[in-house]
Design an enzyme around this catalytic site. Structure first.
Site, PDB file in Angstrom:
ATOM      1  CB  SER A 244      63.730 114.888  92.261  1.00 45.42           C
ATOM      2  OG  SER A 244      62.917 114.480  93.346  1.00 45.42           O
ATOM      3  CD  GLU A 265      73.161 121.958  97.344  1.00 42.49           C
ATOM      4  OE1 GLU A 265      73.182 122.093  96.103  1.00 42.49           O
ATOM      5  OE2 GLU A 265      73.762 122.725  98.127  1.00 42.49           O
ATOM      6  CG  LEU A 266      66.124 120.740  95.432  1.00 39.40           C
ATOM      7  CD1 LEU A 266      64.833 121.507  95.560  1.00 39.40           C
ATOM      8  CD2 LEU A 266      66.091 119.450  96.245  1.00 39.40           C
ATOM      9  CB  CYS A 299      72.738 117.537  90.243  1.00 38.25           C
ATOM     10  SG  CYS A 299      74.353 117.701  90.995  1.00 38.25           S
TER      11      CYS A 299
HETATM   12  P1  NAD Z   1      64.837 111.597  94.740  1.00 37.83           P
HETATM   13  O1  NAD Z   1      64.247 112.949  94.930  1.00 37.83           O
HETATM   14  O2  NAD Z   1      63.990 110.543  94.172  1.00 37.83           O
HETATM   15  O3  NAD Z   1      65.393 111.022  96.147  1.00 37.83           O
HETATM   16  C1  NAD Z   1      66.400 111.699  96.857  1.00 37.83           C
HETATM   17  C2  NAD Z   1      66.269 111.354  98.323  1.00 37.83           C
HETATM   18  O4  NAD Z   1      65.096 111.960  98.854  1.00 37.83           O
HETATM   19  C3  NAD Z   1      66.126 109.862  98.623  1.00 37.83           C
HETATM   20  O5  NAD Z   1      66.835 109.561  99.790  1.00 37.83           O
HETATM   21  C4  NAD Z   1      64.625 109.693  98.832  1.00 37.83           C
HETATM   22  O6  NAD Z   1      64.298 108.601  99.658  1.00 37.83           O
HETATM   23  C5  NAD Z   1      64.256 111.002  99.481  1.00 37.83           C
HETATM   24  N1  NAD Z   1      62.882 111.473  99.249  1.00 37.83           N
HETATM   25  C6  NAD Z   1      62.176 111.399  98.108  1.00 37.83           C
HETATM   26  N2  NAD Z   1      60.985 112.024  98.266  1.00 37.83           N
HETATM   27  C7  NAD Z   1      60.950 112.489  99.531  1.00 37.83           C
HETATM   28  C8  NAD Z   1      59.986 113.211 100.297  1.00 37.83           C
HETATM   29  N3  NAD Z   1      58.811 113.585  99.795  1.00 37.83           N
HETATM   30  N4  NAD Z   1      60.279 113.518 101.585  1.00 37.83           N
HETATM   31  C9  NAD Z   1      61.481 113.170 102.116  1.00 37.83           C
HETATM   32  N5  NAD Z   1      62.427 112.476 101.443  1.00 37.83           N
HETATM   33  C10 NAD Z   1      62.161 112.144 100.158  1.00 37.83           C
HETATM   34  O7  NAD Z   1      66.160 111.819  93.849  1.00 37.83           O
HETATM   35  P2  NAD Z   1      67.120 110.728  93.213  1.00 37.83           P
HETATM   36  O8  NAD Z   1      66.439 110.088  92.064  1.00 37.83           O
HETATM   37  O9  NAD Z   1      67.710 109.872  94.271  1.00 37.83           O
HETATM   38  O10 NAD Z   1      68.298 111.671  92.671  1.00 37.83           O
HETATM   39  C11 NAD Z   1      68.264 112.354  91.454  1.00 37.83           C
HETATM   40  C12 NAD Z   1      67.893 113.803  91.644  1.00 37.83           C
HETATM   41  O11 NAD Z   1      68.778 114.428  92.581  1.00 37.83           O
HETATM   42  C13 NAD Z   1      68.054 114.609  90.373  1.00 37.83           C
HETATM   43  O12 NAD Z   1      66.973 115.486  90.256  1.00 37.83           O
HETATM   44  C14 NAD Z   1      69.358 115.357  90.582  1.00 37.83           C
HETATM   45  O13 NAD Z   1      69.483 116.531  89.810  1.00 37.83           O
HETATM   46  C15 NAD Z   1      69.283 115.645  92.044  1.00 37.83           C
HETATM   47  N6  NAD Z   1      70.594 115.922  92.614  1.00 37.83           N
HETATM   48  C16 NAD Z   1      70.889 117.209  92.944  1.00 37.83           C
HETATM   49  C17 NAD Z   1      72.143 117.526  93.438  1.00 37.83           C
HETATM   50  C18 NAD Z   1      72.506 118.933  93.772  1.00 37.83           C
HETATM   51  O14 NAD Z   1      73.494 119.125  94.467  1.00 37.83           O
HETATM   52  N7  NAD Z   1      71.774 119.933  93.316  1.00 37.83           N
HETATM   53  C19 NAD Z   1      73.101 116.512  93.628  1.00 37.83           C
HETATM   54  C20 NAD Z   1      72.753 115.201  93.297  1.00 37.83           C
HETATM   55  C21 NAD Z   1      71.490 114.919  92.788  1.00 37.83           C
END
Ligand code: NAD
Length: 512
Positions: A244, A265-266, A299
């Protein structure tokens, strides 16, 4: 398709996994934090995973740092050979890994298979790349001099991945990083660790056969705190973080503070523009696939539909008709189109988004309900929604990770582009039109501001050959094809003087 118990057995995973994986070795975890993994498909417990402790984290880091010199010294095409072998192991286990991804994450079995196929494809791509890590040569302005640039490995790459692509995101990063000469440490999503462990068990076979150190590919289990530890760790030269926007904002800041490198990649808020010159049948297929595929948890999911007013009613009628035929249910049953959301929290966010939309003046045209009872086995199922909305609504400006499609009208083409760009995210975008003026304008510098801009193809389903990533709050990172590999290497410019002169810059002279 195999039963889940058989799948776990084939992939070397104990049902109740009371252990933590450090490097490629499993050790019995004692105490510490843990998480129960519940399948979103049928609410059954898949197992328990322990989060690594501080000393286990240190052990993983030490293994990675120890392995990096060995790995860097192996010629790139030989590193490619290891990746080739891994691709073959994936081919042999594609059905099992695809089924596990589907059961743990909730995407359809076909999409689970597709995700493993993406891993195989990126392995093939990386094998070829291992012979093409080219630098440039330049003509020097000084006589008797030669200049060129070369790319060296970075060292240790940390991969933080999201739940929605439990295995492919790691492969996009780790396979390219590996042929570039890096070792990698993977912190998978705490919501989908078993898929990660399965990938590591398969990798273990390749590493052992080739008598390589186990620290080349490692996994470390934990939640956001573990991600932050990796982000802060100076021994990790590059952090590639997928998730995210709030996660990326936090990670980006921490890594920048220590002058580390990052690939972010968010989140996305992707739109399809449909003009009066579009082939509507083509557009409809892409819209529905983009909006409901992976239950809106990609995403690149299509979240906004921007439609020219003269075709608005016709298009909407057809879309609603298809939505009414959607089958929501167990994603392992190939007759269903839409599987569950990842967990109850995602269901709550879906419901809240629908409520917020209504409060802002929006209108639900179809779907938008939580599904419970017979046939849903206690899983996290919702019926995808199509809603009339305005681009300016606060809820439309946010990424709700669920199948909600916001539809809006435009009069003039310039308005459509302005609406498409008027969000904070900049991942994927597309236009359906057979009018070359419109499509070229959409692709021009004044057109879409996204990292991905497609014509007559939907927003999701990018090919690995291109660079993947987005602008603005999507983070600016690029992964996968094209020259994305350069982010996993450090560039060095070399100048060689083969003359017997020492010309100084700016014509400066002094006696020796
Ligand atoms: P998330 O941000 O909740 O978690 C993603 C990862 O980050 C997990 O492994 C989590 O443990 C870790 N994380 C979370 N907060 C953190 C922090 N403060 N410091 C370090 N690590 C941290 O996301 P999610 O719910 O697993 O996935 C969905 C999101 O991912 C959506 O927003 C989606 O659009 C995005 N996404 C983007 C892409 C891309 O290529 N742009 C691809 C897939 C998913």
């Amino acid at each position: 398709m195999q039963k889940i118990a058989q799948v776990l057995k084939q992939l070397g995973i104990k049902k109740d996994c009371e252990s933590v994986c450090t490097g490629l070795n499993w050790i019995n975890a004692v105490g510490g934090r843990h998480r129960e993994i519940i399948s979103p498909v049928d609410a059954k417990k898949l197992g328990v995973v322990h989060f690594a402790t501080m000393s286990e984290y240190e052990a993983v880091l030490k293994r990675a740092v120890d392995a990096k010199n060995i790995w860097q010294n192996i010629p790139a095409p030989k590193r490619g050979e290891i990746v080739r072998q891994y691709g073959n192991v994936l081919r042999e286990n594609k059905e099992a890994l695809g089924a596990l991804v589907s059961y743990e994450m909730g995407k359809s079995y076909q999409e689970g298979l597709g995700e493993v196929q993406e891993m195989i494809d990126i392995c093939d791509y990386a094998v070829g790349l291992s012979r093409q890590l080219h630098g440039l040569t330049m003509h020097s302005e000084r006589p008797g001099h030669r200049m060129y640039e070369q790319y060296h490995p970075l060292g240790v790459v940390g991969v933080i991945s999201s739940f929605n692509f439990p295995v492919a995101v790691w492969a996009w990063n780790a396979m390219i990083a590996a042929v570039c000469g890096n070792v990698s440490i993977w912190k998978p999503s705490e919501k989908t660790p078993f898929s990660a462990y399965a990938c590591m068990n398969l990798m273990k076979k390749v590493i052992e056969i080739n008598h390589l150190p186990e620290g080349i590919f490692t996994v470390i289990n934990g939640d956001k705190e573990m991600g932050m530890m990796l982000a802060e760790d100076k021994r990790v030269e590059l952090i590639s973080a997928t998730g995210s926007t709030p996660m990326g904002r936090a990670v980006g800041k921490i890594v920048a503070e220590r002058f580390g490198k990052s690939i972010l990649e968010l989140g996305g808020n992707n739109a399809i523009i449909v003009t009066e010159h579009a082939d509507l049948d083509m557009a409809i297929r892409a819209i529905v696939f983009g909006a409901v595929g992976t239950a809106g948890q990609r995403c690149t999911t299509t979240r906004r539909l921007i439609v020219q007013e003269s075709i608005y009613d016709t298009l909407l009628k057809k879309i609603i008709k298809i939505y009414k035929q959607l089958k929501v249910g167990n994603p392992l049953d190939v007759n269903n189109h839409v599987g569950p959301l990842i967990d109850q929290n995602a269901v709550n966010l879906f419901e809240t988004a629908i409520e917020r939309l209504k409060k802002e003046g929006g209108n639900v045209l179809v779907g938008g309900k939580v599904l419970k009872g017979a046939g849903y086995e206690g899983g996290c199922y919702v019926y995808p929604a199509v809603c009339e909305a305005r681009n300016t609504y606060k809820i439309v400006q946010e990424e709700t990770f669920a199948p909600i499609l916001y539809v809006m009208k435009y009069k003039k083409f310039s308005e459509a582009i302005a609406m498409q760009n008027d969000v904070k995210q900049g991942l994927s975008s597309s236009i359906f039109s057979n009018n070359i003026r419109e499509t070229e304008l959409f692709l021009s510098a004044q057109g879409s501001d996204c990292g991905i801009a497609n014509v007559n193809i939907g927003t999701s389903g990018a090919e690995i050959g291109g660079a993947f990533g987005g602008e603005k709050e999507t983070g600016g990172g690029r992964e996968s094809g094209s020259d994305s590999w350069k982010a996993y290497m450090r560039r060095q410019t070399n100048t060689i003087n083969y003359s017997n002169q020492m010309p100084l810059a700016q014509g400066i002279k002094f006696d020796v």
